[in-house]
Enzyme design. Sequence first.
Site, PDB file in Angstrom:
ATOM      1  CB  CYS A  39      -8.827   9.015  45.714  1.00 33.38           C
ATOM      2  SG  CYS A  39      -7.587   9.188  44.430  1.00 33.38           S
TER       3      CYS A  39
ATOM      4  CB  THR B  96      -5.447   2.166  46.362  1.00 37.94           C
ATOM      5  OG1 THR B  96      -5.669   3.575  46.309  1.00 37.94           O
ATOM      6  CG2 THR B  96      -6.182   1.481  45.223  1.00 37.94           C
TER       7      THR B  96
ATOM      8  CB  CYS C 229       7.402 -29.930  66.881  1.00 39.64           C
ATOM      9  SG  CYS C 229       6.139 -29.245  65.794  1.00 39.64           S
TER      10      CYS C 229
END
Lengths: 448, 430
Positions: B135, B201, B380
Amino acid sequence: MRALKSSLDPFAEKKPAMARDEALIEANRCLNCYDAPCMRACPTHIDVPGFIKKIATGNLRGSARTILEANILGASCARVCPTEVLCEGACVLNDLHHQPIDIGRLQRYATDPFVVAATGPDARPMFTAAPKNGKRAALIGAGPASLSCAAELSRRGWEAVIFESAPQPGGLNTYGVAEYKMTYETSLKEIEWVLECGAELRCDTTIGRDIAVETLLSDYDAVFVGVGLGPVGPLGLPGEDLPGVRDVLEFIAELKTSDRSAMSLKGQKVAIIGGGNTAIDGVTQACRLGAEVVYMVYRRGLDDLPAYAHELELARTDGAQLVLNALPTCVTGPDRVSELTCVRTRSGEPGSDGKRAFEVIEGSEFKLDVDLILRASGQEKRRGFLGTIPSLELDRSGRVVVDGDGRTGNEKVYAAGDCVSGGQEVVNAVADGKRCAVAIDRAFRGGN
Amino acid sequence: MANLRTNTAGILSPNPFWLASAPPTNTGDQVKRAFDAGWGGAVWKTLGEPIVNTWSRYSAVDLNGVKMIGLNNIELITDRPLEVNLREITEVKKQYPNHAVIVSLMVESKREVWHEIVKRAEGAGADGLELNFGCPHGMSERGMGAAVGQVPEYTCQITTWVKEVARTPVLVKLTPNITDVRQAARAAKSGGADGVSLINTINSITGVDLDTFTPRPAVAGKSSHGGYCGPAVKPIALNMVASISADSETRGLPISGIGGISTWRDAAEFILLGATSVQVCTAVMHYGFRIIEDMVDGLSNYLDEKGLAVVEELRGRSVHTVHDWKELDLNYVVRASIDQEKCIGCGLCYTACNDGAHQAIGAERGENGRTIVRVIEDACVGCNLCSLVCPVDDCIRMVQIPTEVAPCSWEQHQSGQGKLAPRPQDKNFH
């Protein structure tokens, strides 16, 4: 007739305003194309991906400015443009999943808060007149072409004075647009905003009657002619002057300027004669006024019908009956119209104008019971007035001849809009009117 | 039909989809409804000393009209009495004996306090424990959560305390707010953890209100950083899961994958990179428990399509393909190929390549004013950008171009072995 599918209120807007979330999602669908085809398809070349991106970022004032810089009547074009065949018709998403970006409604979302619904800080002017440069222009007619031209001239320091014979400005934008596309009030509100750029408007003033053409030519450095077209011409039918035969434009103008409830067509049978987009406006308005039957009578077949496909679809959805390959021959009735007689036609070979000729089928007469006939067979040119302007040249069909800058045979006189094109969209008039302003400024002041 | 039953470090569940410890697992009622909807497990909202929450708690990042691609929260652990939570855990376990109820724990860093909470959670019927060392807001200011997870020694120490008394499997939930997540995983393992769950988180400020000048969520004119989750964080989580799966010290350590998982596809990717079970929060906060139906159905169909009977057969299949950059083949040549039949002429590939990459796509107006794009093959470099911006499925494909030069990595090239195939920036490249 069957119930209108579109809305409970038949005069509700066909393309209603967008809510914020709807606009955000729609704006974010835009791919932001390179050399965007929508921008190229717009006669005023609005930077469509640019203004849509600004909606997505919440820069609404910037978005409106992007639109209005290119097209001062961007708020009404958002409503009345046939986007289906212009910007939205060119959208590459048509190729991907058949649902182009809703550009018209996004344009309305961006412009409305600053133009027709401006309040508070949003009402502060977006464009202002430049300091006066001493040059003066007179603009004849207050339709989209003149408004666009006048706004651009004012922004370049010209004193621009618009003369309008009608009580209100806007021309067809105010008086001739089907109500579910744009209301009378919206058009006037937009013009009020446009005039904040500095142009002066004098309504109820007819050039050639109240003020002589010569006076304008001598009092002003340049004259712009944006007189549009005249009323719908007569059909040349016996019985045409019976009560109950009307010019569709006059009918639409009455609908827009008077109490609609007094104009109910409940239980009546209506025939609109013509196959163009104005005819469709007549058809759909009659349907929405509750007519029992609405015929759209056109002398050629479906393939030659000039109205846009999406407009025709609207007429069909409203329940109109198409009477194709039918040429009206006479109007009859005891004291007012009660019958329209037509003959059947058959299509022939394409003529020089691309349209196929048609021939009448002998003995094919038929009658339609009607209570009202609306003539929508094309507006007349204003040959009479235009003929009073010295050196102004008209082509065979009565359109003003101009060069690429919009300059007429009289080097002081420029022209744009329907009197030049013979009848196009508002957006074309705006583009051409602005182009004239740029040319006038360059020719008489050396601006660029 | 594939069997979705999963065993995560000894925690059994009917499918690999668990609700992460978060608002959706706040109450017994929610967990029961989730199990009824089809969820295989639930990690109970973290138990600990009672806390008090602010009122305004969440804020989100919307992208291009799509809501909540990222979610940020400043909510703390459970604000309900411990007894109530324990009673509800018991109740849920009684009614759903075959579903996994994992209890998330976070208490102050004292051995006896941890012992106490572990015993009580297991006493209530927990099938496993998850130690919340991740947390990133509020609790970390009090020396818990990420404050523990960011210091490997603390992580190891507390895990050791827990394992002294725990009878059920112990997962350590890792914080991503750390330089190298492998250090945290190694610490958990050395403390005796049965597995790890990640990611928690990410420290975040989702945005600032341009009128009030206060970041969101605003609490009486102030804000505080929160924890970021949702679809936006998935790539970060996948990388962390992969790095633990591939690490020689933690290889084989069971992983419960977390971070932006909204669909069965996301879940399959976590499993391919080594996760056994996956945990979901934001997608449920957005769309509710019902999303499980497609997750289970989609994963099952996918396994069937791949001929796999159980989820375990999918697990870790991609891990061996994740390497250091130096081991990649520098002679693997790909080039963009545009399908002109599918092209809609938007020109996005041209703009992207011209302004943002290697000027290897040309554009011109074709008939009817349509934009025609073509690849300038010699220019490319096969970067993929055009194929990424193209809005049309399979319109721009990256096609492998055979080369006669043998594969060669940077490692090999540096050590003098192998030779490089010609490249567009070479003067004589053709």
